[in-house]
Write a protein that holds these residues in place. Structure first.
Motif, PDB file in Angstrom:
ATOM      1  N   ILE A   1      62.202 -69.011 -41.429  1.00 41.83           N
ATOM      2  CA  ILE A   1      60.831 -68.731 -40.993  1.00 41.83           C
ATOM      3  C   ILE A   1      60.833 -67.885 -39.728  1.00 41.83           C
ATOM      4  O   ILE A   1      60.070 -66.906 -39.605  1.00 41.83           O
ATOM      5  CB  ILE A   1      60.065 -70.048 -40.766  1.00 41.83           C
ATOM      6  CG1 ILE A   1      59.835 -70.765 -42.094  1.00 41.83           C
ATOM      7  CG2 ILE A   1      58.724 -69.779 -40.090  1.00 41.83           C
ATOM      8  CD1 ILE A   1      59.160 -72.103 -41.959  1.00 41.83           C
ATOM      9  N   ALA A   2      61.677 -68.242 -38.774  1.00 39.37           N
ATOM     10  CA  ALA A   2      61.732 -67.480 -37.525  1.00 39.37           C
ATOM     11  C   ALA A   2      62.164 -66.040 -37.773  1.00 39.37           C
ATOM     12  O   ALA A   2      61.602 -65.096 -37.195  1.00 39.37           O
ATOM     13  CB  ALA A   2      62.689 -68.159 -36.546  1.00 39.37           C
ATOM     14  N   SER A   3      63.149 -65.852 -38.642  1.00 40.18           N
ATOM     15  CA  SER A   3      63.633 -64.503 -38.947  1.00 40.18           C
ATOM     16  C   SER A   3      62.577 -63.691 -39.687  1.00 40.18           C
ATOM     17  O   SER A   3      62.353 -62.511 -39.377  1.00 40.18           O
ATOM     18  CB  SER A   3      64.910 -64.607 -39.782  1.00 40.18           C
ATOM     19  OG  SER A   3      65.358 -63.335 -40.183  1.00 40.18           O
ATOM     20  N   LEU A   4      61.902 -64.306 -40.651  1.00 43.58           N
ATOM     21  CA  LEU A   4      60.838 -63.596 -41.371  1.00 43.58           C
ATOM     22  C   LEU A   4      59.710 -63.193 -40.436  1.00 43.58           C
ATOM     23  O   LEU A   4      59.158 -62.082 -40.542  1.00 43.58           O
ATOM     24  CB  LEU A   4      60.288 -64.492 -42.486  1.00 43.58           C
ATOM     25  CG  LEU A   4      61.054 -64.515 -43.803  1.00 43.58           C
ATOM     26  CD1 LEU A   4      60.493 -65.592 -44.719  1.00 43.58           C
ATOM     27  CD2 LEU A   4      60.983 -63.153 -44.487  1.00 43.58           C
ATOM     28  N   SER A   5      59.367 -64.080 -39.523  1.00 48.25           N
ATOM     29  CA  SER A   5      58.305 -63.778 -38.570  1.00 48.25           C
ATOM     30  C   SER A   5      58.662 -62.559 -37.727  1.00 48.25           C
ATOM     31  O   SER A   5      57.828 -61.671 -37.489  1.00 48.25           O
ATOM     32  CB  SER A   5      58.059 -64.996 -37.678  1.00 48.25           C
ATOM     33  OG  SER A   5      57.048 -64.731 -36.740  1.00 48.25           O
ATOM     34  N   GLU A   6      59.901 -62.502 -37.281  1.00 47.27           N
ATOM     35  CA  GLU A   6      60.332 -61.349 -36.479  1.00 47.27           C
ATOM     36  C   GLU A   6      60.320 -60.068 -37.299  1.00 47.27           C
ATOM     37  O   GLU A   6      59.925 -58.998 -36.803  1.00 47.27           O
ATOM     38  CB  GLU A   6      61.729 -61.612 -35.928  1.00 47.27           C
ATOM     39  CG  GLU A   6      61.777 -62.692 -34.851  1.00 47.27           C
ATOM     40  CD  GLU A   6      63.185 -62.956 -34.366  1.00 47.27           C
ATOM     41  OE1 GLU A   6      64.116 -62.281 -34.866  1.00 47.27           O
ATOM     42  OE2 GLU A   6      63.362 -63.832 -33.501  1.00 47.27           O
ATOM     43  N   LYS A   7      60.758 -60.141 -38.557  1.00 52.86           N
ATOM     44  CA  LYS A   7      60.760 -58.956 -39.415  1.00 52.86           C
ATOM     45  C   LYS A   7      59.346 -58.437 -39.653  1.00 52.86           C
ATOM     46  O   LYS A   7      59.098 -57.220 -39.657  1.00 52.86           O
ATOM     47  CB  LYS A   7      61.415 -59.294 -40.763  1.00 52.86           C
ATOM     48  CG  LYS A   7      62.915 -59.507 -40.686  1.00 52.86           C
ATOM     49  CD  LYS A   7      63.654 -58.219 -40.362  1.00 52.86           C
ATOM     50  CE  LYS A   7      65.158 -58.440 -40.341  1.00 52.86           C
ATOM     51  NZ  LYS A   7      65.882 -57.214 -39.916  1.00 52.86           N
ATOM     52  N   ILE A   8      58.415 -59.383 -39.859  1.00 52.26           N
ATOM     53  CA  ILE A   8      57.029 -58.965 -40.078  1.00 52.26           C
ATOM     54  C   ILE A   8      56.483 -58.264 -38.844  1.00 52.26           C
ATOM     55  O   ILE A   8      55.803 -57.231 -38.943  1.00 52.26           O
ATOM     56  CB  ILE A   8      56.169 -60.200 -40.445  1.00 52.26           C
ATOM     57  CG1 ILE A   8      56.562 -60.726 -41.824  1.00 52.26           C
ATOM     58  CG2 ILE A   8      54.682 -59.852 -40.416  1.00 52.26           C
ATOM     59  CD1 ILE A   8      55.877 -62.017 -42.212  1.00 52.26           C
ATOM     60  N   VAL A   9      56.763 -58.789 -37.679  1.00 53.13           N
ATOM     61  CA  VAL A   9      56.284 -58.180 -36.434  1.00 53.13           C
ATOM     62  C   VAL A   9      56.887 -56.793 -36.248  1.00 53.13           C
ATOM     63  O   VAL A   9      56.213 -55.847 -35.815  1.00 53.13           O
ATOM     64  CB  VAL A   9      56.623 -59.084 -35.234  1.00 53.13           C
ATOM     65  CG1 VAL A   9      56.330 -58.363 -33.921  1.00 53.13           C
ATOM     66  CG2 VAL A   9      55.833 -60.377 -35.298  1.00 53.13           C
ATOM     67  N   ARG A  23      58.147 -54.599 -38.603  1.00 48.58           N
ATOM     68  CA  ARG A  23      57.980 -53.565 -39.624  1.00 48.58           C
ATOM     69  C   ARG A  23      56.597 -53.519 -40.273  1.00 48.58           C
ATOM     70  O   ARG A  23      56.241 -52.526 -40.881  1.00 48.58           O
ATOM     71  CB  ARG A  23      59.018 -53.779 -40.731  1.00 48.58           C
ATOM     72  CG  ARG A  23      60.452 -53.711 -40.202  1.00 48.58           C
ATOM     73  CD  ARG A  23      61.459 -53.759 -41.321  1.00 48.58           C
ATOM     74  NE  ARG A  23      62.828 -53.683 -40.817  1.00 48.58           N
ATOM     75  CZ  ARG A  23      63.907 -53.652 -41.584  1.00 48.58           C
ATOM     76  NH1 ARG A  23      63.760 -53.693 -42.901  1.00 48.58           N
ATOM     77  NH2 ARG A  23      65.111 -53.590 -41.050  1.00 48.58           N
ATOM     78  N   ALA A  24      55.834 -54.585 -40.183  1.00 51.17           N
ATOM     79  CA  ALA A  24      54.550 -54.623 -40.883  1.00 51.17           C
ATOM     80  C   ALA A  24      53.437 -54.104 -39.981  1.00 51.17           C
ATOM     81  O   ALA A  24      53.553 -54.119 -38.749  1.00 51.17           O
ATOM     82  CB  ALA A  24      54.243 -56.049 -41.320  1.00 51.17           C
ATOM     83  N   PRO A  25      52.345 -53.633 -40.574  1.00 50.70           N
ATOM     84  CA  PRO A  25      51.172 -53.249 -39.773  1.00 50.70           C
ATOM     85  C   PRO A  25      50.661 -54.431 -38.958  1.00 50.70           C
ATOM     86  O   PRO A  25      50.941 -55.590 -39.279  1.00 50.70           O
ATOM     87  CB  PRO A  25      50.156 -52.822 -40.841  1.00 50.70           C
ATOM     88  CG  PRO A  25      50.953 -52.534 -42.063  1.00 50.70           C
ATOM     89  CD  PRO A  25      52.151 -53.415 -42.013  1.00 50.70           C
ATOM     90  N   ARG A  26      49.889 -54.127 -37.912  1.00 50.07           N
ATOM     91  CA  ARG A  26      49.438 -55.182 -37.013  1.00 50.07           C
ATOM     92  C   ARG A  26      48.605 -56.238 -37.738  1.00 50.07           C
ATOM     93  O   ARG A  26      48.712 -57.434 -37.464  1.00 50.07           O
ATOM     94  CB  ARG A  26      48.618 -54.558 -35.871  1.00 50.07           C
ATOM     95  CG  ARG A  26      48.086 -55.587 -34.893  1.00 50.07           C
ATOM     96  CD  ARG A  26      47.465 -54.929 -33.684  1.00 50.07           C
ATOM     97  NE  ARG A  26      48.479 -54.195 -32.923  1.00 50.07           N
ATOM     98  CZ  ARG A  26      48.215 -53.552 -31.774  1.00 50.07           C
ATOM     99  NH1 ARG A  26      46.979 -53.554 -31.291  1.00 50.07           N
ATOM    100  NH2 ARG A  26      49.170 -52.907 -31.156  1.00 50.07           N
ATOM    101  N   ILE A  27      47.750 -55.796 -38.693  1.00 54.28           N
ATOM    102  CA  ILE A  27      46.913 -56.761 -39.414  1.00 54.28           C
ATOM    103  C   ILE A  27      47.786 -57.734 -40.203  1.00 54.28           C
ATOM    104  O   ILE A  27      47.577 -58.944 -40.195  1.00 54.28           O
ATOM    105  CB  ILE A  27      45.935 -56.028 -40.357  1.00 54.28           C
ATOM    106  CG1 ILE A  27      44.949 -55.197 -39.544  1.00 54.28           C
ATOM    107  CG2 ILE A  27      45.199 -57.026 -41.243  1.00 54.28           C
ATOM    108  CD1 ILE A  27      43.988 -54.400 -40.387  1.00 54.28           C
ATOM    109  N   LEU A  28      48.819 -57.190 -40.877  1.00 51.44           N
ATOM    110  CA  LEU A  28      49.718 -58.033 -41.656  1.00 51.44           C
ATOM    111  C   LEU A  28      50.543 -58.930 -40.739  1.00 51.44           C
ATOM    112  O   LEU A  28      50.821 -60.085 -41.068  1.00 51.44           O
ATOM    113  CB  LEU A  28      50.628 -57.171 -42.524  1.00 51.44           C
ATOM    114  CG  LEU A  28      51.519 -57.908 -43.538  1.00 51.44           C
ATOM    115  CD1 LEU A  28      50.659 -58.740 -44.475  1.00 51.44           C
ATOM    116  CD2 LEU A  28      52.368 -56.915 -44.314  1.00 51.44           C
TER     117      LEU A  28
END
Length: 665
Positions: free
Chosen positions: A344-352, A354-359
């Motif tokens: 979960i921690a790793s996925l959260s960092e990846k989303i921050v 590479r993903a757009p701010r809304i995502l």
């Protein structure tokens, strides 16, 4: 940790404590708890449990730590004066041990992947329905989870020191030794877990040039092997005589994808596909992240993952000789939660990243949904009224629905261990047909016939079924089932609403499979009230019926015979469910040991229908009375008089029946 992280840490610890302590005494003791509390109360001293459990180890497969803890908590408790110990008191030490595993999960995860992953792993543990459930019982599994987590944490500290060429600290060595011994004495599956961990750790140390020198290897072997020396008496018994299976062979299951699903579903977020698939995805990402981490983290992660696979395989192998239950794998749960926290921690960092701010903001909503889901199911655990059988609710029902001196019957004698042994029903009597344990006993002892006879002789006796199938469903092909409707008018189901919600959500933590255990909270009670007897007679195609008044006392003798007893006055009600007068023959089977008695029976208007009839004291005699029974009911009053030269007498009635006879001209 920074100030914010410290606040989250303490908040999670408090939340974990609340979920484990809230309404701790609400649920009934489950039968395993009843047994171990009774065993602990029987121990004469705090450490006599060691010898007791060693003596019966090959049959019971129990280890003494649980008994020692219970005996310490219940020291001086007297059942005769204080009753059975409270659920809260018996469960409290194991609840606190369960809470202690939260900071250990945090420390273990932090060593692998940092503070953020550690906080997530701690959150998953604090709100885990599985962890909350087994932290709220007076049994082994909170100790198993806590001590296995501690062994992993202390073992990794020793491994890291040895790998870096440092000498392990005495604190780490002592922590590893103490936690390993506690793990071994907590539950037999701890032996499988620790053996696997020592093997994996030993191979890793041999492969490291820093620890391959004889002196260092010798010291490390001593550290890893010392706990087994403390366990040697039990280990020698196990190795010398092997495993003696005392569990039901029908429950044995081989390893399969279904078991994997059960394990991940129960220890994770639920068995429904929309809960199980995200948990598997998070675990997969956690493994991927650990194996792509820095070299030291990667090595440590490999140790944990290889150990998880080996210990799981060993535990699964034991399914050949032992019953399968999810809780037997509880020692492996911390590794799953650690890996999930990392994922979960790793996925959260990846989303921050590479993903757009809304995502990226969506991750907060997903995290809130996950925590709310786990929190709701953990709250349902705190609202459970049963942990297998709802003994408390059954005792309440018996007290409120059965009259004074009422009788309720179980299928077998062992079912009395909950009610009334632990949860008494003052003024009401529990019974069973006869003690039996096999299909051959069932046939030889005529269990079905005895039960039918009991309900026919004493028709207001209630029948209690913990696992209802069909009334008196025979275990052999020599008997036919007897439908409940043949003997009873009323039925009521006792269920646990919180348990059933968890079954529907597929988050029920107990047992082997959801499907097989979805009804274990159900109790079916079949019964007749006095006002139902006319309806029962009409259903059975009879005009005449009988039942005994509430002034009799129930007794079961050593020969497993059932009696209603009175020393002076008692009543028998005879009824006519038809609309016309009926000629009836009332037959009463009775005796009055040891010296007999004289019995007078009064009918309506105190008219004597039997006057000073001699009742034998050495055998069962039958008293027959012919009477004209009008529609409705009439009361017969029994007066027991002692025989000449006797001070008093007791009448034992084995049963009564009433049947139509042809009217005499």
């Amino acid at each position: 940790m920074n100030a914010k992280q410290k606040t989250i840490f303490w908040a999670l610890l408090v939340a974990g404590l609340i979920f484990r302590l809230l309404d701790l005494g609400r649920a009934s003791f489950q039968i395993d708890e009843v047994n171990v509390v009774q065993f602990a109360l029987q121990e004469k001293g705090l450490f006599t449990a060691y010898g007791t459990e060693l003596q019966r180890f090959l049959f019971m497969h129990r280890l003494p730590l649980l008994m020692i803890v219970l005996k310490a908590v219940l020291w001086g408790h007297d059942v005769a004066t204080s009753g059975f110990p409270s659920e809260f008191l018996a469960r409290l030490p194991f609840t606190l041990i369960g809470v202690a595993s939260l900071p250990l999960v945090f420390a273990l995860t932090r060593r692998l992947a940092g503070v953020k992953a550690a906080l997530w792993a701690m959150a998953l543990t604090a709100l885990s329905p599985f962890h909350v459930y087994y932290s709220r019982e007076a049994y082994d599994y909170s100790m198993l989870i806590c001590f296995s987590t501690g062994v992993l944490w202390a073992g990794l500290r020793i491994f890291d020191a040895a790998r870096e060429g440092r000498k392990p600290s005495l604190r780490d060595i002592a922590a590893y030794g103490v936690l390993s011994v506690l793990l071994l004495y907590a539950h037999l599956s701890g032996l499988v877990f620790l053996a696997s961990w020592c093997a994996v750790l030993g191979v890793a140390l041999l492969a490291n040039p820093q620890t391959r020198t004889p002196n260092r290897l010798l010291s490390l072997v001593a550290i890893l092997g010392a706990p087994f020396l403390f366990f040697l008496p039990f280990l020698l018994k196990l190795l010398g005589k092997g495993w003696v299976d005392s569990d039901a062979s029908a429950s044995v299951r081989r390893i399969s994808s279904s078991i994997l699903k059960d394990l991940l579903g129960r220890m994770g977020w639920g068995e429904a596909w929309w809960a199980l698939l995200p948990f598997i995805a998070v675990l997969g990402w956690g493994v991927y992240s650990l194996l792509r981490a820095q070299t030291n983290t990667k090595r440590t992660a490999r140790l944990l993952l290889v150990h998880l696979a080996i210990s799981f395989a060993l535990q699964a192998y034991l399914l050949r000789v032992a019953r399968f239950e999810i809780r037997y794998f509880a020692a492996s749960m911390p590794i799953l939660l650690v890996v999930a926290g990392v994922g979960i921690a790793s996925l959260s960092e990846k989303i921050v990243e590479r993903a757009p701010r809304i995502l990226a903001s969506l991750r907060y909503a997903l995290a809130a949904v996950l925590l709310a889901w786990l929190g709701y199911n953990s709250w349902l655990v705190t609202q459970l009224e049963c942990r297998g059988s709802n003994f408390k609710e059954l005792a309440r029902w018996v007290q409120s629905h059965l009259p004074e001196n009422g009788i309720y019957c179980f299928w077998n004698g062992y079912e009395l261990r909950g009610v009334p042994s632990v949860y008494p029903t003052p003024g009401r009597s529990a019974t069973f047909p006869v003690t039996w344990s096999s299909a051959e006993d069932y046939r030889r002892l005529q269990v079905q016939e005895r039960m039918v006879s009991l309900f026919q002789r004493f028709p207001t006796t209630a029948y209690v079924e913990y696992w209802p199938t069909d009334l008196l469903d025979p275990l052999t092909p020599f008997n036919k089932p007897v439908p409940r409707s043949d003997l009873f008018v009323n039925q009521v189901w006792l269920t646990d609403p919180a348990f059933q919600k968890m079954v529907k959500l597929k988050t029920q933590p107990t047992g082997d499979t959801q499907w097989q255990n979805r009804y274990i909270d159900h109790i079916l009670i079949s019964y007749n009230r006095p006002e139902d007897m006319a309806e029962l007679a009409r259903k059975q195609g009879r005009a005449l019926y009988h039942y005994f008044g509430a002034d009799w006392h129930y007794v079961k003798d050593r020969g497993m015979n059932d009696w209603l007893v009175t020393r002076q006055f008692a009543t028998l009600i005879i009824g006519n469910a038809s609309t016309s007068n009926q000629s009836g023959r009332i037959a009463i089977q009775a005796m009055a040991p040891p010296n007999g008695c004289r019995l007078t029976i009064y009918g309506p208007d105190n008219q004597r229908v039997a006057d000073r009839v001699e009742i034998p004291g050495d055998r069962v005699g039958e008293l027959a009375i012919n009477a004209l029974v009008a529609p409705g009911e009439m009361k017969l009053t029994f007066e027991v008089l002692p025989s000449p030269k006797q001070m008093d007498a007791t009448l034992y009635v084995h049963g009564a029946s009433v049947s139509r006879v042809a009217p005499q001209n």
